[in-house]
Design a protein around this motif. Structure first.
Motif, short mmCIF file in Angstrom:
data_model
loop_
_atom_site.label_atom_id
_atom_site.label_comp_id
_atom_site.label_asym_id
_atom_site.label_seq_id
_atom_site.Cartn_x
_atom_site.Cartn_y
_atom_site.Cartn_z
N ALA A 197 0.83 -1.21 0.00
CA ALA A 197 0.00 0.00 0.00
C ALA A 197 0.86 1.25 0.00
N ALA A 198 1.95 1.23 0.75
CA ALA A 198 2.81 2.40 0.83
C ALA A 198 3.63 2.60 -0.44
N ALA A 199 4.09 1.50 -1.03
CA ALA A 199 5.00 1.61 -2.17
C ALA A 199 4.29 1.85 -3.50
N THR A 200 3.15 1.22 -3.70
CA THR A 200 2.54 1.26 -5.03
C THR A 200 1.19 1.95 -5.09
N ASN A 201 0.60 2.22 -3.97
CA ASN A 201 -0.74 2.81 -3.91
C ASN A 201 -1.80 1.94 -4.60
N GLN A 202 -1.54 0.64 -4.72
CA GLN A 202 -2.52 -0.27 -5.31
C GLN A 202 -3.61 -0.62 -4.30
N ILE A 203 -3.26 -0.61 -3.02
CA ILE A 203 -4.21 -0.90 -1.95
C ILE A 203 -4.28 0.32 -1.06
N ASP A 204 -5.47 0.71 -0.70
CA ASP A 204 -5.64 1.84 0.20
C ASP A 204 -5.26 1.41 1.62
N ILE A 205 -4.43 2.19 2.29
CA ILE A 205 -3.96 1.85 3.63
C ILE A 205 -5.14 1.76 4.61
N VAL A 206 -6.21 2.51 4.36
CA VAL A 206 -7.39 2.45 5.21
C VAL A 206 -8.01 1.06 5.14
N ILE A 207 -8.03 0.46 3.96
CA ILE A 207 -8.56 -0.90 3.81
C ILE A 207 -7.67 -1.89 4.55
N VAL A 208 -6.37 -1.72 4.48
CA VAL A 208 -5.44 -2.61 5.19
C VAL A 208 -5.68 -2.53 6.70
N VAL A 209 -5.81 -1.32 7.23
CA VAL A 209 -6.04 -1.14 8.66
C VAL A 209 -7.40 -1.72 9.07
N ALA A 210 -8.42 -1.48 8.24
CA ALA A 210 -9.75 -2.02 8.55
C ALA A 210 -9.76 -3.54 8.53
N ALA A 211 -9.06 -4.13 7.56
CA ALA A 211 -8.99 -5.60 7.48
C ALA A 211 -8.23 -6.16 8.69
N ALA A 212 -7.18 -5.48 9.11
CA ALA A 212 -6.42 -5.93 10.28
C ALA A 212 -7.27 -5.86 11.54
N ALA A 213 -8.02 -4.78 11.69
CA ALA A 213 -8.88 -4.63 12.86
C ALA A 213 -9.98 -5.69 12.86
N ALA A 214 -10.59 -5.91 11.70
CA ALA A 214 -11.63 -6.93 11.60
C ALA A 214 -11.07 -8.32 11.91
N GLY A 215 -9.89 -8.61 11.39
CA GLY A 215 -9.26 -9.90 11.66
C GLY A 215 -8.95 -10.09 13.14
N ALA A 216 -8.50 -9.03 13.79
CA ALA A 216 -8.21 -9.12 15.22
C ALA A 216 -9.47 -9.34 16.04
N ILE A 217 -10.54 -8.64 15.70
CA ILE A 217 -11.80 -8.79 16.43
C ILE A 217 -12.40 -10.18 16.22
N ILE A 218 -12.40 -10.63 14.97
CA ILE A 218 -12.94 -11.96 14.67
C ILE A 218 -12.09 -13.05 15.32
N GLY A 219 -10.77 -12.91 15.25
CA GLY A 219 -9.87 -13.89 15.87
C GLY A 219 -10.03 -13.94 17.37
N ASP A 220 -10.24 -12.79 18.00
CA ASP A 220 -10.46 -12.75 19.44
C ASP A 220 -11.76 -13.46 19.80
N GLY A 221 -12.79 -13.24 19.01
CA GLY A 221 -14.07 -13.91 19.26
C GLY A 221 -13.96 -15.42 19.10
N ILE A 222 -13.23 -15.87 18.09
CA ILE A 222 -13.05 -17.31 17.88
C ILE A 222 -12.24 -17.91 19.02
N GLY A 223 -11.19 -17.22 19.44
CA GLY A 223 -10.40 -17.71 20.57
C GLY A 223 -11.20 -17.80 21.85
N TYR A 224 -12.04 -16.81 22.08
CA TYR A 224 -12.89 -16.84 23.27
C TYR A 224 -13.86 -18.01 23.20
#
Length: 71
Positions: A16-43
């Protein structure tokens, strides 16, 4: 040691930083969603199979058995 998910996240952020092919906001949102979903699965797994933990050896006892000299 990084987990595979962390490696993919770092690679996506670099892409995202080097090529601007992916919006950094999408990367951050996907990381946050993955963390929340992973936490729920672990619980859920811990709540469902938490009683099986009592069958595992306790760590201090395990390390004491390793520290004892054999013989």
């Amino acid at each position: 040691m990084p987990l595979p998910g962390e490696t993919i996240l770092v690679a996506a952020a670099l892409l995202a930083a080097a090529t601007n092919q992916i919006d950094i906001v999408i990367v951050v949102a996907a990381a946050a969603a993955g963390a929340i979903i992973g936490d729920g699965i672990g619980y859920t797994v811990g709540r469902s199979f938490g009683s099986a933990r009592s069958m595992l050896p306790r760590w201090p006892v395990f390390f004491q058995s390793i520290d004892k000299p054999s013989g």
